[in-house]
Design a protein around this motif. Sequence first.
Motif, mmCIF file in Angstrom:
data_model
loop_
_atom_site.group_PDB
_atom_site.id
_atom_site.type_symbol
_atom_site.label_atom_id
_atom_site.label_comp_id
_atom_site.label_asym_id
_atom_site.label_seq_id
_atom_site.Cartn_x
_atom_site.Cartn_y
_atom_site.Cartn_z
ATOM 1 N N VAL A 76 0.854 -1.175 0.000
ATOM 2 C CA VAL A 76 0.000 0.000 0.000
ATOM 3 C C VAL A 76 0.897 1.233 0.000
ATOM 4 O O VAL A 76 1.988 1.212 0.588
ATOM 5 C CB VAL A 76 -0.943 0.006 1.224
ATOM 6 N N THR A 88 -6.291 0.847 -7.422
ATOM 7 C CA THR A 88 -6.850 0.061 -6.328
ATOM 8 C C THR A 88 -8.339 0.294 -6.122
ATOM 9 O O THR A 88 -9.020 -0.542 -5.531
ATOM 10 C CB THR A 88 -6.099 0.361 -5.025
ATOM 11 N N THR A 354 1.613 -5.160 2.933
ATOM 12 C CA THR A 354 0.339 -5.442 3.574
ATOM 13 C C THR A 354 0.428 -6.763 4.342
ATOM 14 O O THR A 354 1.291 -7.600 4.070
ATOM 15 C CB THR A 354 -0.782 -5.560 2.542
ATOM 16 N N VAL A 555 -7.149 -3.204 2.840
ATOM 17 C CA VAL A 555 -5.784 -3.344 3.363
ATOM 18 C C VAL A 555 -5.859 -3.677 4.844
ATOM 19 O O VAL A 555 -6.677 -3.112 5.586
ATOM 20 C CB VAL A 555 -4.988 -2.039 3.152
#
Length: 622
Positions: A76, A88, A354, A555
């Motif tokens: 991320v 995303t 992540t 996430v």
Amino acid sequence: MKKNVLKITALLAFGFLFVGCNEDFLETTPLSEVADASVWSDQKLAEAAVLDLYQGTWAGTLTREETTDAFTDQAVFTHPGRGVDGYTEGKMNPAGNFMDMQWFSWPQLYPFIRSANNAIQKLTLNEAGMEAALVNRLLGEAYFMRGYFYTQLMRQFGGVVLTLEPLTLESEANNPRATFAETVSQILSDLDQAIDLLEDAPRDPARADKITALAMKSRVLTHVASDLYEPSKNSGVSTIASYAHPELIGWTSGSQLQRWEAAKVASKALLDATTGYKLDYTAPASQEEAIQNYEDIWLQGDENQDFIWGRLVEEFGFGSRTYPGGDGWSQGPGMVALYHGPNGYHEWAGTTPTEALVSKYDFADGTKFNWDNPAHAAAPYDNREARFYSTFLYDGGPWKQRTDDVVKFDKFNELQTGYYTLSDGTIINGVDTRQGPIEDWNGSRTGYYFRKFSDPRTPASWPNDLQKVDAPYIRYTEVLLNYVEANINLGEEGEAITWLNKLRFRNGLPAVTASGSALLELYKRERDKELVNEDARLFDMKRWLEGPQSLNKQVQQILIQATQKPGTTVTDYRKDTSLFNYVYRPTNIVFENRIWQDHVYFMPIKQEEIDKDPSIIQNPGY
């Protein structure tokens, strides 16, 4: 190893000095005409012009704070407002609204393609009468670079505009997209030309040679054999199924098995032509050796056998026209540690791992990690596979000496990404968290940082952490994985497992026992881990049609809470299970509203390009 690569910047400086001797001439003649008149009649200037094509690679995934893994489940980007959510959250459109990475960019690569076309034309004519060996090398490099640029575009857009001759202003008005098949055919033709012309060129990890071209051919054929381009596999993708021009984005005839066979042959040609790094284990390497093996590959750069082609920081430098406006170290891989490192080291946490990526890493014995297993959840960072420790910085993990102003928060040079409650009720926010005492806005949102590509030998904190880790564009191991994938898709599991075990043994993992769909899944996750932050997952996610699996989820961070045990004494905090009870909880974070949109499988062609040439047909979903 003695390095013999000429510096692009030095050669270009020589070239401009050469043509700048006659000021009146420069005042009356356009620079493009100066190049045509002067460059190709002088050996050094001709080589400088060809070497300038390599500027179109920038530094690949080490170019900037955002890596392409941040567009996937694996990472991320910490700082909003840069266009990463175009991928995303599926916000990309022809007007922009997405991060346009230079080394994949339609408007930024076509000028380099035009330069390659010019080089091919001029070197073929060889009006300067240069020696055949030099002409072959420079011409081979020009063909390779054109094939490479078209590969970068093909992986983003499908069929693209194929310009093969130097363009004039009049010729640029009507250049429609070629079909996907025509684009692939042209790329392969360019690479085959390069393979032939570079037969006798010296091995060079910074410049194209035969090995480089063989490796790139493996990448191309593996990519185009994949399900994204196969009508029998991609019909479930809404935007592809409804698109009126399927010939622009995939195959409309031919056999996928034949394409996998071609990918297998191309990959084996590279594997036979050279050797990789420590692939001769007959059993798993020890944990300590396996950790070192993986670190060697990315830290040693071109000094390591695995490195086929990339950008060598020391030879090429970065004070060039693709890194404007600085002191030579203001952009690119010199700043990777600063880009991605912990805020507790005065670094920026640009792209961070992540929990979805971290959870892909097995235990050292090959057992799958599972948060639902209480034993795993109690000690998630113990006894993980070797690449885990070379790839990540995690709570309690060792790292560099802290700067003088941070020592008071951490005297032990260990990451602090949790929250620690002392027996008197005092709460310590880890120095590397977003609630910590050092530049909290630069703290990781996930509780992890990338260690891979950050040189552990350089001091912390800008500008002391400027580093010289080479940027790999393609490695031997990628081609090994391509070969494994082709064999799996052809049903030749024995050969696939033989080569996959070579990689697993180097990384300290046990031999493969899976077969069928389980073997394919194991292979995919092996590839994810091996090629982290090497521009692989974004394209693998797409070509495997894994967009929903990758991005239809939020996430997750790892929330770490530690409580001091009764009757213990703590003077200075450090991770210690004898003094603290630790609880680890994967937790969704509300940052990007990640959702998969089918149109993201292909990039939009910017409207400004279509406005310049209305014959260009837009991609599906835009």
